[in-house]
Design a protein around this motif. Sequence first.
Motif, PDB file in Angstrom:
ATOM      1  N   ALA A  86      25.264  40.250   5.913  1.00  0.00           N
ATOM      2  CA  ALA A  86      26.589  39.890   6.446  1.00  0.00           C
ATOM      3  C   ALA A  86      26.546  39.876   7.977  1.00  0.00           C
ATOM      4  O   ALA A  86      27.022  38.936   8.630  1.00  0.00           O
ATOM      5  N   ILE A  90      27.083  36.622  10.480  1.00  0.00           N
ATOM      6  CA  ILE A  90      28.114  36.629  11.534  1.00  0.00           C
ATOM      7  C   ILE A  90      27.463  36.395  12.904  1.00  0.00           C
ATOM      8  O   ILE A  90      27.959  35.617  13.728  1.00  0.00           O
ATOM      9  N   TYR A 102      33.710  41.438  14.479  1.00  0.00           N
ATOM     10  CA  TYR A 102      33.196  41.814  13.155  1.00  0.00           C
ATOM     11  C   TYR A 102      31.970  42.726  13.254  1.00  0.00           C
ATOM     12  O   TYR A 102      31.840  43.693  12.494  1.00  0.00           O
ATOM     13  N   VAL A 114      28.136  39.797   0.937  1.00  0.00           N
ATOM     14  CA  VAL A 114      28.003  38.351   1.152  1.00  0.00           C
ATOM     15  C   VAL A 114      28.095  37.659  -0.208  1.00  0.00           C
ATOM     16  O   VAL A 114      27.395  38.038  -1.155  1.00  0.00           O
ATOM     17  N   VAL A 158      31.860  38.203   3.320  1.00  0.00           N
ATOM     18  CA  VAL A 158      31.534  36.909   3.923  1.00  0.00           C
ATOM     19  C   VAL A 158      31.399  35.921   2.761  1.00  0.00           C
ATOM     20  O   VAL A 158      30.450  35.992   1.977  1.00  0.00           O
ATOM     21  N   ALA A 169      31.420  29.619   6.294  1.00  0.00           N
ATOM     22  CA  ALA A 169      31.438  31.030   5.915  1.00  0.00           C
ATOM     23  C   ALA A 169      32.715  31.628   6.482  1.00  0.00           C
ATOM     24  O   ALA A 169      33.000  31.480   7.672  1.00  0.00           O
ATOM     25  N   VAL A 171      35.256  35.097   6.707  1.00  0.00           N
ATOM     26  CA  VAL A 171      35.249  36.552   6.553  1.00  0.00           C
ATOM     27  C   VAL A 171      36.577  36.970   5.919  1.00  0.00           C
ATOM     28  O   VAL A 171      37.640  36.852   6.533  1.00  0.00           O
TER      29      VAL A 171
END
Length: 373
Positions: A86, A90, A102, A114, A158, A169, A171
């Motif tokens: 994850a 990010i 994040y 994820v 994610v 993607a 969050v």
Amino acid sequence: MSDNPLEAAAAELTARVGDRAAAWDVDGLLPEDLLRALGARGLLCAEVPAEYGGLGASSLHSGRFTAHAGSLCSSLRSVMTSQGMAAWTIQRFGDRAQRAAYLGRLTSGDLAAVAFSEPAAGSDLSSVATTVRADGDDVVVNGEKVWITAAAYADLIVVVGELDGLGTAVVVPSTAEGVTIERVPHPSGCRAAGHSTVRLRDVRLPRSAVLGGGGVELSMLITTALAYGRISVAWGCVGILRACLAAAGAHAANRHQGGVALADRQLVARHLADLYADEQAATRVCEHASRAWDGRSPEMVVATVLAKYVSSTAAARGSGAAVQVLASAAAQDGHVVARAHRDAKLMELIEGSNEICQLILAGHTRVLVNTGD
Ligand SMILES: Cc1cc2nc3c(=O)[nH]c(=O)nc-3n(C[C@H](O)[C@H](O)[C@H](O)COP(=O)(O)OP(=O)(O)OC[C@H]3O[C@@H](n4cnc5c(N)ncnc54)[C@H](O)[C@@H]3O)c2cc1C
């Protein structure tokens, strides 16, 4: 003296886990306070750069730490892999503000998962059907994700989906309205890793939740995220092999049958030799992948696939051999070797199954032939 700053943390992890991994496996639950304490020290995603609150560890140092976690408890290591994947996703796809927000959370005790896989999108992730639809200043997410490791513990997920026909993607806070998380009942391995089905029904989020604003090639997004997952799983498998080698070696030395130590029976000694060879080969191939990763070598992606393939097959084979050496002594839930055997088999299925890894490696051999390398 070692140059690995995570070595002290590894010793501390041993003490914190103690002899509790067996009970975690039987109960199917990790202690959340331990996960959050490790997370708050940046130890679940040790490669996050210092500017985002992380430890800035190299892949090699982080990998050795991951192997250590894997030798203690594959469920805990699985949570570590998810958190690291994850964070990496990010870091690679988020803008500066998203990275700060994040990654700061993921190094302060918040937990992450994820989510790629769906009921109809397993090996073939080009079939991902989760949608991220723009609606004014918001986006609305709809979809169903399956087998999401650590989702039962996660604060943030994610989620990989499609926005305007491209990969994206987003969050998703696990507490957002429209999110439901349901544990997979009785998984056969990594039983305490919190695998869950995640349903997203009209989940409305601000556009700032979409990493980098979205719009990347889905295959690039998936390959990038999975590369981290593969190398982490590969190191975890090294840990499984080390745990098996220690348990099988000790058992074979101490148990006597027919007046002879098992280790002195050549057919048993052969299992130990093969386990050692598997552990060494897996370690070397992981070191190769981590060095390629740390050097940002063009070989990096193939090296991670190779590491994952070699280590997971070695762990599945080696843990089977360890069960054979311990026999009834390992035939009980929770036992380190029983766990290893169940956990290792699952490692051959995930982050690109054995067959998918073989296809990628076979494709690479064609490149080598064509370029004459
Ligand atoms: C313990 C565990 C943890 C997981 N964690 C996560 C997670 O955190 N996040 C997430 O998104 N997903 C996760 N998954 C899902 C995982 O990524 C998928 O299970 C995996 O990709 C395989 O998909 P599938 O199970 O649908 O099998 P399928 O894709 O249906 O494959 C079944 C079999 O067919 C083979 N096969 C499929 N396609 C081909 C092909 N083209 N050529 C040759 N053989 C092929 C496969 O190798 C396999 O042997 C997890 C799964 C498990 C079991």
